[in-house]
Design a protein around this motif. Structure first.
Motif, short mmCIF file in Angstrom:
data_model
loop_
_atom_site.label_atom_id
_atom_site.label_comp_id
_atom_site.label_asym_id
_atom_site.label_seq_id
_atom_site.Cartn_x
_atom_site.Cartn_y
_atom_site.Cartn_z
N GLY A 489 -36.39 10.11 -24.07
CA GLY A 489 -35.26 10.32 -24.97
C GLY A 489 -35.38 10.81 -26.39
O GLY A 489 -34.68 11.67 -26.76
N ALA A 490 -36.67 10.36 -26.67
CA ALA A 490 -36.77 10.88 -28.27
C ALA A 490 -37.21 12.31 -28.12
O ALA A 490 -37.07 13.12 -28.96
CB ALA A 490 -38.03 10.08 -28.82
N ALA A 491 -38.14 12.88 -27.08
CA ALA A 491 -38.38 14.11 -26.95
C ALA A 491 -37.22 14.97 -26.63
O ALA A 491 -37.05 16.13 -27.08
CB ALA A 491 -39.39 14.38 -25.81
N LEU A 492 -36.26 14.77 -25.92
CA LEU A 492 -35.22 15.09 -25.69
C LEU A 492 -34.37 15.22 -27.07
O LEU A 492 -33.70 16.53 -27.46
CB LEU A 492 -33.89 14.70 -24.68
CG LEU A 492 -34.60 14.62 -23.14
CD1 LEU A 492 -33.67 13.71 -22.36
CD2 LEU A 492 -34.29 16.01 -22.73
N GLU A 493 -34.13 14.24 -27.85
CA GLU A 493 -33.37 14.35 -28.86
C GLU A 493 -33.98 15.32 -30.09
O GLU A 493 -33.43 16.00 -30.90
CB GLU A 493 -33.29 12.79 -29.70
CG GLU A 493 -32.61 12.82 -30.95
CD GLU A 493 -31.10 12.97 -30.76
OE1 GLU A 493 -30.66 13.42 -31.93
OE2 GLU A 493 -30.50 12.69 -29.91
N GLU A 494 -35.60 15.49 -30.12
CA GLU A 494 -36.22 16.21 -30.85
C GLU A 494 -36.27 17.62 -30.67
O GLU A 494 -36.69 18.59 -31.30
CB GLU A 494 -37.58 15.55 -31.26
CG GLU A 494 -37.31 14.35 -32.01
CD GLU A 494 -36.78 14.41 -33.46
OE1 GLU A 494 -36.97 15.55 -33.98
OE2 GLU A 494 -36.34 13.78 -33.78
N GLY A 495 -35.80 17.96 -29.31
CA GLY A 495 -35.97 19.16 -28.67
C GLY A 495 -37.38 19.67 -28.14
O GLY A 495 -37.50 20.70 -27.99
N GLN A 552 -46.22 10.33 -35.39
CA GLN A 552 -45.23 9.87 -36.51
C GLN A 552 -43.94 9.55 -35.83
O GLN A 552 -43.09 8.60 -35.85
CB GLN A 552 -45.33 10.55 -37.54
CG GLN A 552 -44.26 10.36 -38.72
CD GLN A 552 -44.57 9.09 -39.36
OE1 GLN A 552 -45.63 8.64 -39.42
NE2 GLN A 552 -43.72 8.29 -39.65
N LYS A 553 -43.39 10.63 -34.88
CA LYS A 553 -41.99 10.37 -34.48
C LYS A 553 -42.03 9.39 -33.42
O LYS A 553 -41.03 8.74 -33.15
CB LYS A 553 -41.82 11.92 -33.72
CG LYS A 553 -41.53 13.01 -34.71
CD LYS A 553 -40.30 12.81 -35.32
CE LYS A 553 -39.75 13.70 -36.18
NZ LYS A 553 -38.52 13.30 -37.07
#
Length: 763
Positions: A489-495, A552-553
Motif C-alpha cells: 500500500g505504501a509503494a502504491l501511494e508513493e508511486g 525512511q518511507k
C-alpha cells in the motif's frame, strides 16, 4: 347590730348546717369579740333585771302570769310586748353585729325556742315610753347605762336563767373565723425560676468560653485525645458502576453482600474468635488474629475498626451476625463484583479485588470512574455493641457517591460466538494462546475481542496470571506476512509501483548474511504481478518493493498504519509494540522488516491498520468505550471521538483491497480457507514468531486478517494463534471464515452483488 351574710367573709360561710352558730353577733367597738362562745340568751351581769329576782336566783313566773313579765323597777310593759314565737322570722344561724351611731354595742337576745314564748324587751330611751307591741327601730340607752352602769335584764317569771357575769358575756359571742392563710405567690415563683435559669446559662457560657479560649494547650490536647478514643470511623464503600455491552446487557456489576469487621478493643479472645471465623470467611487464622488484637494505627490512634473480610455471601454474614458470643465482631452491608457471563469477555473486562478495586483489564483501566467516591461515618461509642452509636453523641456522616457505569462497544452476542469459534479451532490445533478482534470500520468500534484460553472472571485466582492476559492487546509477536499489505500500500501511494507492475523474483535474496526466500520457490528470473505477490506471499517480491521505498518511507508508513505505539483502545496494560527507526536498521533489516520480521506488533494494531485499508485509506482509532453513564443522575455522556488520520488515498486503498482478494480467491493462494459464501473477501495470511524473554519460541504464530464485503467492507476481523505447527492459512483462516459469516448475518449485511475479479499471478 347588723345581719350580714358571712359567706362573703370566709370560705367556710357556705356551710349552713351548724345548729350552734347564732344568727346574730354582738360587735364591740365595731370589731368582733374573739374567744366568746355563742349563747341563746345573754343576761347582763347587773341592772334592773337582776334586781327583779334574777340576781337573787329567783324568778316568779307563776305570779306574773302568762301575759305579764316582771321588768324590775323600770316599769311593766303590756301584753303587746309579748310576741308569739311562731310569728317570728326564721332565725339566722350566723352571728351578725351592727354598730349604732354612738359606737355602743347592743346585744339583742331572742328566745329561739318556740315553746318558751318569753322575749326580753330592749331598754327604752330616756324620757320616752315604748309603745305596746312596738319595737324601737334602733337600740337605746337608759340613764343608768349612760351613767356607766350596764342595763339590767328582766326575765319572765319562772325562767331558770340568772343574771350573767361579764366573763360569761364575753363567752357568748362567737368570733368570726380568721382569714385563710395566703397561698404562694406564682409571680414570685416565676421570677425566682427565671433568675435561676439565667444564672445556669451564664455559668455554662462562661465554662464554654474558658474551655475554648482560656484553656491551655495541654487541656485542649487532653480533650481531643479523650474524644479520639471514643470515636469510631467506618469507610462506607461507594457502589461500583457496572460494565455493559452496547445493548445494555450487564457484563459486570456489583451485588449486595456483607462485610465482617472487628473492634480490637472489644474482642475478648482473638485466637478463639479467629478459629471460629476462619472456615466461614475462607481466611487463615494467622491473618485474622493480628487484626483482632489491640493495636495502634499509623497516626498513633488506637484502632477501633478492622475489616476481616469483604464481599461475603449474605447467608454467611447473617450466620456470623447471629453468633452473640463473638464480642467485638460486626457484620455490615457490602457489595461484591458479579460477572453474569462468567468467561464472557473476561480477559477484556478483568476483575476486582475483595474491596472492589480494579486489578486487571477494563476494571483496572477505568477504576477511578467505576469505583466512585467512598463515604465515611464517624460516631462516638462506649461500651457495648460496635454498631450502636451513643444516642446524642458525636456523629458525622458523608454519603458515598456511586461510581459511573461504562457502556462498551462490545456486542455480547457476537462476543460469545467469536469466543466459541476461537476456542473450538485452537483446541483442535493445540494452540497455547490465541486471540480475535472484530472492528466496525466505519466507526472504529470494537464489536468483539476474545482471548484463548479464557477464564471465569468470578474466580480469577483459580488460573495462572498468564491465562488472564488479553491476547489481542497484550501479546506482541512478529506479524509476518500480514505486514506485507502495508508495504505494497505504501509503494502504491508513493508511486513506486502500480497495480499492473511486475516484479522479478528469484529463488532467494541475501541481506546481512541472512538468506530470504519464498515458501513457493520460483525459478530464477520469474516475474510476478502485485496480486500474485500477495496471493503467494512472496518474500522476495515484497523485499524488492520495499527497496524502492527506502527505509525512511518504510518507517513512516509503519507509523501511519499505527505500529510502534498503543492504540489506546481502552484496555489496561496494552502493549505499544516496537518498530525499528531507520538508524536502527542492521544489515539484514532491509530484508526482515518488509516481511514483518524484526517488528513487534499486537493483533489490535494490525487490525486497525487493515481497517484503514477497508475504510478507503482513513485510519480510525479502535476503541472499546461507547459512553459513560453517570452514577448520580444516570446521564449518558458519549465517549470522546476517536482519532483519525489519512494513510492512503481512497483510490489506492480500493486498488489494494481488490488485489488482496487474490489471497482468498486464487486456488494456489495461502488464504483459500477464509472464503465466505456469498461475500467477496479480501485479506492476508501471516506466519511469524513470538519473542519470549529475548528468544524466539519454536512455535509458529499464525494469523489472518480480512475484510468483507471486499467491494464495500463493513467489518475487519483479525485472528491469531500460537501453534506447534501450521501456518496462518491453516489455523487462523478457518476461524476467520466462521466469525465473519456470523457477523455479516447478525448485522444483516447484504451479500456481494458483483463477482470477484480474476487475477493473474504471472504477467
Amino acid at each position: 347590730m347588723a345581719e350580714r351574710d358571712q359567706r362573703t367573709r370566709s370560705p367556710r360561710a357556705g356551710r349552713t348546717t351548724d345548729p350552734f352558730r347564732p344568727a346574730l353577733q354582738v360587735l364591740d367597738g365595731g370589731r368582733p369579740q374573739r374567744g366568746r362562745r355563742p349563747a341563746d340568751t345573754e343576761p347582763p351581769a347587773d341592772g334592773p333585771a337582776g334586781r327583779t329576782g334574777a340576781g337573787k336566783g329567783k324568778t316568779d313566773a307563776g305570779k306574773t302570769g302568762a301575759g305579764k313579765t316582771g321588768a324590775g323597777k323600770t316599769g311593766k310593759p303590756g301584753r303587746a310586748a309579748q310576741r308569739d314565737p311562731r310569728r317570728e322570722p326564721p332565725r339566722s344561724r350566723r352571728p351578725e353585729a351592727d354598730r349604732d351611731d354612738d359606737g355602743d354595742e347592743l346585744r339583742r337576745r331572742r328566745e329561739r325556742s318556740a315553746g318558751r314564748g318569753v322575749r326580753v324587751r330592749e331598754p327604752a330611751r330616756s324620757g320616752a315610753k315604748p309603745a305596746r307591741d312596738a319595737r324601737p327601730p334602733f337600740p337605746t340607752r337608759t340613764r343608768k347605762e349612760a351613767a356607766g352602769k350596764p342595763p339590767g335584764r328582766t326575765l319572765a317569771k319562772g325562767s331558770p336563767t340568772a343574771t350573767r357575769s361579764p366573763a360569761a358575756k364575753s363567752r357568748a359571742v362567737r368570733a368570726i373565723a380568721p382569714e385563710p392563710p395566703k397561698l404562694a405567690n406564682p409571680a414570685r415563683r416565676l421570677r425566682l425560676g427565671t433568675v435561676l435559669a439565667l444564672s445556669l446559662f451564664v455559668m455554662i457560657g462562661v465554662r464554654l468560653v474558658v474551655l475554648q479560649v482560656a484553656s491551655s494547650p495541654a487541656d485542649a490536647a487532653r480533650l481531643i485525645k479523650l474524644r479520639e478514643d471514643r470515636i469510631s470511623a467506618i469507610t462506607l464503600p461507594a457502589p461500583r458502576g457496572s460494565i455493559l455491552d452496547r445493548d445494555g446487557t450487564v457484563l459486570a456489576h456489583s451485588v449486595e453482600a456483607r462485610y465482617v469487621a472487628a473492634d480490637p478493643v472489644l474482642v475478648k479472645n482473638p485466637s478463639q474468635t479467629a478459629a471460629i471465623l476462619a472456615p466461614l470467611l475462607g481466611v487463615a487464622q494467622s491473618k485474622l488474629i493480628p487484626k483482632m488484637t489491640k493495636h495502634t494505627r499509623a497516626d498513633g490512634r488506637q484502632s477501633r475498626f478492622e475489616f476481616l473480610a469483604q464481599g461475603v455471601d449474605i447467608a454467611i454474614g447473617n450466620r456470623i451476625a447471629a453468633m452473640k458470643q463473638l464480642s467485638g465482631i460486626v457484620v455490615g452491608h457490602d457489595e461484591r463484583r458479579d460477572v453474569p457471563g462468567a468467561d464472557l469477555a473476561s480477559n477484556l473486562i478483568g476483575f476486582t479485588s475483595a474491596d472492589n478495586a480494579g486489578l486487571e483489564g477494563m476494571e483496572a483501566r477505568y477504576d477511578s470512574l467505576l469505583r466512585g467516591t467512598p463515604g465515611k461515618q464517624e460516631f462516638e461509642i462506649g461500651k457495648g455493641d460496635l454498631d450502636a452509636p451513643i444516642p446524642g453523641g458525636y456523629q458525622s456522616y458523608t454519603e458515598p457517591q456511586p461510581g459511573n457505569s461504562i457502556e462498551l462497544t462490545i456486542d455480547g452476542d457476537l462476543q460469545y460466538r467469536v469466543q466459541q469459534i476461537l476456542s473450538d479451532q485452537l483446541q483442535k490445533w493445540k494452540a497455547s494462546i490465541g486471540g480475535a478482534i472484530v472492528i466496525d470500520i466505519r466507526t472504529g468500534e470494537v464489536l468483539a475481542q476474545a482471548s484463548y484460553p479464557g477464564y471465569n472472571a468470578a474466580k480469577p485466582l483459580d488460573v495462572p496470571p498468564s491465562t488472564r492476559d488479553d491476547v489481542p492487546s497484550g501479546i506482541v509477536a512478529d506479524p509476518g506476512s500480514i505486514h506485507k499489505a502495508f508495504m505494497i500500500g505504501a509503494a502504491l501511494e508513493e508511486g513506486a509501483i502500480t497495480p499492473d507492475s511486475a516484479i522479478t523474483v528469484g529463488p532467494a535474496l541475501k541481506r546481512g548474511g541472512y538468506v530470504f526466500q519464498d515458501s513457493h520457490l520460483q525459478p530464477k528470473g520469474t516475474k510476478m504481478t502485485i496480486p500474485g505477490i500477495l496471493a503467494l506471499s512472496s518474500n522476495v517480491g515484497t523485499i524488492l518493493i520495499a527497496d524502492r521505498l527506502g527505509k525512511q518511507k518504510v518507517y513512516e508508513y509503519q507509523q501511519k498504519f499505527g505500529l510502534g505505539k498503543s492504540t489506546n483502545e481502552g484496555v489496561a496494560g496494552e502493549v505499544p509494540g516496537k518498530i525499528l527507526a531507520p538508524d536502527e536498521w542492521s544489515g539484514s533489516a532491509s530484508g526482515s522488516v518488509p516481511i514483518g520480521m524484526s517488528v513487534d506488533a499486537t493483533l489490535v494494531q494490525m487490525a486497525a491498520g487493515y481497517a484503514a485499508i477497508a475504510n478507503d485509506g482513513m485510519y480510525v482509532q479502535p476503541h472499546l468505550v461507547k459512553s459513560i453513564i453517570s452514577g448520580k443522575d444516570g446521564k449518558t455522556t458519549p465517549a470522546a471521538a476517536p482519532e483519525t488520520h489519512r494513510v492512503l488515498r481512497p483510490e489506492v486503498a480500493r486498488q489494494l483491497r481488490t488485489m488482496m482478494e487474490a489471497v482468498v480467491d486464487e486456488d494456489d493462494a495461502t488464504g483459500t480457507q477464509a472464503r465466505v459464501n456469498g461475500y467477496r473477501v479480501a485479506g492476508k495470511t501471516g506466519t511469524g514468531k513470538r519473542l519470549v524473554d529475548g528468544k524466539y519460541t519454536s512455535s509458529n504464530y499464525g494469523s489472518f486478517i480480512g475484510m468483507a464485503p471486499a467491494e464495500n467492507p463493513r467489518f475487519v476481523i483479525a485472528v491469531s494463534a500460537e501453534v506447534p505447527h501450521g501456518t496462518g492459512g491453516d489455523v487462523a483462516a478457518p476461524a476467520f471464515r466462521d466469525m465473519m459469516s456470523f457477523a455479516l448475518l447478525h448485522y444483516r449485511v447484504p451479500p456481494s452483488s458483483t463477482p470477484a475479479p480474476k487475477f493473474r499471478i504471472h504477467p
